[in-house]
Write a protein that holds these residues in place. Structure first.
Motif, PDB file in Angstrom:
ATOM      1  N   ALA A  20     -38.161   8.434 -69.091  1.00 20.55           N
ATOM      2  CA  ALA A  20     -38.917   7.781 -68.022  1.00 20.55           C
ATOM      3  C   ALA A  20     -38.041   7.599 -66.787  1.00 20.55           C
ATOM      4  O   ALA A  20     -36.888   7.182 -66.890  1.00 20.55           O
ATOM      5  N   ALA A  21     -38.610   7.939 -65.642  1.00 15.84           N
ATOM      6  CA  ALA A  21     -37.860   7.782 -64.399  1.00 15.84           C
ATOM      7  C   ALA A  21     -37.817   6.308 -64.010  1.00 15.84           C
ATOM      8  O   ALA A  21     -38.806   5.589 -64.152  1.00 15.84           O
ATOM      9  N   ALA A  22     -36.689   5.887 -63.541  1.00 12.50           N
ATOM     10  CA  ALA A  22     -36.570   4.502 -63.072  1.00 12.50           C
ATOM     11  C   ALA A  22     -37.459   4.315 -61.848  1.00 12.50           C
ATOM     12  O   ALA A  22     -37.605   5.219 -61.024  1.00 12.50           O
ATOM     13  N   PRO A  23     -38.073   3.151 -61.726  1.00 11.33           N
ATOM     14  CA  PRO A  23     -39.018   2.948 -60.612  1.00 11.33           C
ATOM     15  C   PRO A  23     -38.320   2.898 -59.262  1.00 11.33           C
ATOM     16  O   PRO A  23     -37.169   2.477 -59.161  1.00 11.33           O
TER      17      PRO A  23
END
Lengths: 267, 235
Positions: free
Chosen positions: B219-222
């Motif tokens: 998951a990409a960091a926000p």
């Protein structure tokens, strides 16, 4: 500069020693002493629930483990605790701090730099600098990956932003002066603040590190940050009080960098 | 003489329980390949070695096990132990825990793992004079010192993610100093479970992909959102 016009600041400059007064003259990222801070808690390491201190930019927690001196950015893993999380001095060791859910009004994100079984060592924003601690398990932790690494070379006075190992940009920046140097080592992007006053910078990006020569600065805990600067002549010079002043283009790119991203500062 | 009989009865009880555990295909320390559920009341490693007792394992229907008492040595004494395991669920209840040398006492120690989430509770518990929280946050460590024996630690609500993705919650894990640098390790009330079957989607075979670094989340960091506020930084 326009930032000198508030009377409280002028009075403060009069009674402070010359170095501190100069610090305020140079702007302190545009904050005034009477401005509301993002996190109004006093400079204290005590948690609201007990003796274990919260690890924030305001706290000094000598029992925290120090970073190893490694100069790599890890694998990009950043974690956000969904509830206050105990921090230990080693895997299965003594609890020395609590990692809060928020830092400076925004969500807490810290980088994972080492693992041991189910334990992860994360960088932390408290003094002494290079603070780190161990957290356990994955429940109650949101994990994500930042593709970015920020590199600051205080000798060359440059900032390089890398995404997935490829340079996004490199800029000349202003770093700490000889008597107030930018601290070197591995740290991380702690928060993004939009100050009430947009000058000298509309965006301030505090890091998880502090000035080694200034215990406090402008009423704050001496936190080092990335921020803009209206006078381009400072870039490429060692003139700040520890912060890294960056050009507008760099600030725009840095605004996209996720919280928790590793920042490597070398000298 | 009557105390001798009681002692023999306790040892016999333990021996019978060990027999039950030994008959189980895999112990709690080495879970079966099928991601089922596991629960036990007590296990010990060190100078006193106790296998997980009683042990319940199941990947389907509910399995329950009970013991009236486990007292393998003067070191530890545990009252009623009840454990249960079924698909996606495991629980353990232990009453009257006593580890006199460490001043460790608890009226009840319970752990529950359900659908991959764990909880634990400890009632009226003390270690070396310190009162322990009823529902501590995961992996809360309480260090303690025993004069003449050394330092020890209790980890409460110990939560571990196993390599196969299951969660193990152990209500109380203790390292008890014995003096001379020796220590005894105890785990009291432990439950291990995986996500429910309906939560696991069947996966189609896919082409081999480029290996990623271990543990690196996908998951990409926000993207950060600036917070309105000021912090005086070292401009």
């Amino acid at each position: 500069m326009r930032t000198h016009r508030t009377r409280p600041r002028a009075r403060a400059a009069v009674i402070l020693p010359p170095v501190a007064a100069l610090a305020l003259v140079l702007g302190g990222c545009g904050q005034s002493p009477d401005a509301a801070t993002a996190d109004d808690r006093p400079v204290s390491a005590a948690s609201p629930t007990g003796k274990t201190p919260e690890t924030t930019t305001y706290a000094k927690i000598p029992a925290l483990a120090r970073d190893t001196g490694a100069a790599d950015g890890g694998d990009g893993t950043v974690v956000h605790p969904t509830a206050p999380r105990p921090v230990f001095d080693r895997p299965g060791g003594r609890q020395v701090a609590v990692l809060p859910v928020t830092e400076l009004g925004g969500p807490t994100w810290v980088p994972v730099v080492e693992r041991s079984g189910t334990w992860s060592r994360v960088l932390l924003p408290s003094r002494p600098d290079q603070a780190s601690g161990w957290i356990s398990g994955e429940d109650g932790l949101r994990a994500a990956r930042s593709p970015y690494t920020v590199r600051v070379d205080t000798a060359r006075r440059t900032l390089t932003l890398e995404k997935s190992g490829t340079s996004v940009g490199a800029w000349k920046v202003a770093v700490g002066a000889a008597n107030t140097p930018t601290p070197t080592g591995r740290t991380f992007v702690l928060a993004q603040l939009a100050p009430a006053k947009k000058t000298p910078s509309p965006l301030v990006i505090p890091l998880g590190t502090h000035s080694a020569s200034l215990d406090t600065f402008g009423g704050g805990p001496g936190t080092v940050a990335f921020h803009g600067w209206p006078d381009a002549s400072v870039f490429g010079k060692a003139v700040s009080h520890g912060c890294v002043r960056v050009p507008d283009a760099a600030l725009r790119e840095l605004s996209r960098v996720p919280l928790g991203t590793v920042v490597l500062i070398s000298g | 003489m009557s105390s001798m009989k009681a002692r023999l009865a306790q040892i016999g009880l333990v021996a019978a329980a060990i027999g039950v555990a030994a008959a189980t295909p895999a112990g709690a320390a080495a879970p079966a390949a099928t991601p089922g559920s596991t629960a036990f009341g007590l296990t010990a490693t060190g100078p006193v070695s106790v296998p997980p007792l009683p042990l319940a394992q199941s990947a389907a229907a509910t399995v329950t096990r009970s013991l009236a008492r486990v007292n393998p040595d003067k070191l530890v004494d545990v009252g009623v132990l009840n454990v249960k395991a079924s698909r996606g669920f495991a629980s353990s209840e232990v009453a009257k825990l006593k580890v006199p040398s460490a001043g460790l006492f608890a009226e009840a120690v319970t752990a529950k793992c359900e659908a991959g989430r764990g909880t634990s509770h400890i009632v009226n518990a003390l270690v070396a004079g310190k009162r322990l929280a009823v529902s501590p946050p995961p992996n809360t460590t309480v260090p303690f010192h025993v004069d003449g024996l050394g330092d020890g630690a209790v980890v409460l609500n110990k939560q571990e993610r196993l390599p196969d993705g299951r969660l193990r919650v152990t209500a109380l894990s203790a390292t008890v100093p014995l003096g001379g640098g020796k220590a005894q390790t105890l785990a009291v009330s432990s439950a291990t479970c995986g996500a429910p079957a309906h939560a696991v989607k069947p996966v189609k075979p896919v082409k081999p992909v480029k290996p990623v670094k271990p543990h690196a989340p996908k998951a990409a960091a926000p993207k950060p959102k600036p917070v309105q506020g000021d912090l005086p930084v070292t401009g």
